[in-house]
Scaffold this motif. Sequence first.
Motif, mmCIF file in Angstrom:
data_model
loop_
_atom_site.group_PDB
_atom_site.id
_atom_site.type_symbol
_atom_site.label_atom_id
_atom_site.label_comp_id
_atom_site.label_asym_id
_atom_site.label_seq_id
_atom_site.Cartn_x
_atom_site.Cartn_y
_atom_site.Cartn_z
ATOM 1 N N ARG A 74 0.829 -1.207 0.000
ATOM 2 C CA ARG A 74 0.000 0.000 0.000
ATOM 3 C C ARG A 74 0.863 1.257 0.000
ATOM 4 O O ARG A 74 0.509 2.282 0.556
ATOM 5 C CB ARG A 74 -0.915 -0.035 1.228
ATOM 6 N N THR A 75 2.037 1.158 -0.627
ATOM 7 C CA THR A 75 3.006 2.249 -0.628
ATOM 8 C C THR A 75 3.507 2.501 -2.040
ATOM 9 O O THR A 75 3.703 1.566 -2.815
ATOM 10 C CB THR A 75 4.196 1.893 0.301
ATOM 11 N N GLY A 108 -4.824 11.115 1.769
ATOM 12 C CA GLY A 108 -5.386 9.972 2.473
ATOM 13 C C GLY A 108 -4.351 9.026 3.057
ATOM 14 O O GLY A 108 -4.686 7.933 3.482
ATOM 15 N N GLY A 109 -3.116 9.436 3.072
ATOM 16 C CA GLY A 109 -2.053 8.606 3.625
ATOM 17 C C GLY A 109 -0.992 9.472 4.263
ATOM 18 O O GLY A 109 -1.291 10.544 4.806
ATOM 19 N N LEU A 134 4.751 7.572 -0.488
ATOM 20 C CA LEU A 134 3.364 7.813 -0.115
ATOM 21 C C LEU A 134 2.838 6.479 0.386
ATOM 22 O O LEU A 134 2.781 5.504 -0.367
ATOM 23 C CB LEU A 134 2.531 8.305 -1.295
ATOM 24 N N SER A 135 2.514 6.428 1.670
ATOM 25 C CA SER A 135 2.103 5.177 2.292
ATOM 26 C C SER A 135 0.720 5.341 2.902
ATOM 27 O O SER A 135 0.436 6.345 3.556
ATOM 28 C CB SER A 135 3.119 4.796 3.373
ATOM 29 N N GLU A 142 -6.454 3.767 10.477
ATOM 30 C CA GLU A 142 -7.668 3.858 9.648
ATOM 31 C C GLU A 142 -8.888 3.525 10.494
ATOM 32 O O GLU A 142 -9.937 4.133 10.366
ATOM 33 C CB GLU A 142 -7.579 2.901 8.462
ATOM 34 N N ASN A 143 -8.740 2.547 11.380
ATOM 35 C CA ASN A 143 -9.869 2.115 12.214
ATOM 36 C C ASN A 143 -10.212 3.162 13.275
ATOM 37 O O ASN A 143 -11.305 3.160 13.795
ATOM 38 C CB ASN A 143 -9.564 0.786 12.890
ATOM 39 N N ARG A 144 -9.263 4.060 13.594
ATOM 40 C CA ARG A 144 -9.530 5.100 14.578
ATOM 41 C C ARG A 144 -9.963 6.402 13.900
ATOM 42 O O ARG A 144 -9.984 7.436 14.524
ATOM 43 C CB ARG A 144 -8.269 5.384 15.405
ATOM 44 N N GLY A 145 -10.202 6.375 12.628
ATOM 45 C CA GLY A 145 -10.654 7.571 11.958
ATOM 46 C C GLY A 145 -9.571 8.254 11.153
ATOM 47 O O GLY A 145 -9.762 9.359 10.686
ATOM 48 N N GLY A 146 -8.403 7.620 10.988
ATOM 49 C CA GLY A 146 -7.403 8.122 10.067
ATOM 50 C C GLY A 146 -6.491 9.193 10.594
ATOM 51 O O GLY A 146 -5.900 9.912 9.833
ATOM 52 N N SER A 147 -6.328 9.362 11.889
ATOM 53 C CA SER A 147 -5.390 10.381 12.361
ATOM 54 C C SER A 147 -3.974 9.843 12.235
ATOM 55 O O SER A 147 -3.701 8.719 12.621
ATOM 56 C CB SER A 147 -5.673 10.753 13.814
#
Length: 148
Positions: A74-75, A108-109, A134-135, A142-147
């Motif tokens: 995913r990178t 988004g990453g 870019l990762s 992601e499961n915590r809302g993407g912070s």
Amino acid sequence: MDEQNIEAGGPGPVGISVDSGPLELTPVMVREFAAVTHSDDGGEQVPHTIAAPLTAGVQDALIGDERLGIDLARTMHTEQRIESSHPLEVGTTYTASATVESIRKAAGGRLITFVTEVRDPGGTTVQTLRTTLLSALPESDENRGGSA
């Protein structure tokens, strides 16, 4: 775009570093690199871009550091720059260190930039490689809302 650490409240991975052992630039390495890149000039000059495969091990070790949470599937590699004070020389044994320079939220990453310094036997930096990836966010983020 502000620089961010992955671990909220903690020191995060910015600044972590990995050192290499000895990295000898051999004639075989130069020949193989020239064959792959079609850059053979008759062996007269070592291309400065050979620093990338020469230092691949130390860069891979940093990318694989679990504190970064990089999933290579995913990178994407987005940028590579090489600054050189002079060409690398065949038969010389170098050392290198790779350090996380910054991590920023983007697209988004995370844009993760690390710097790899190649040093000659006297400890002088002869090349600096700056790499940006870019990762995707680690799945836990992601499961915590993407912070990031």
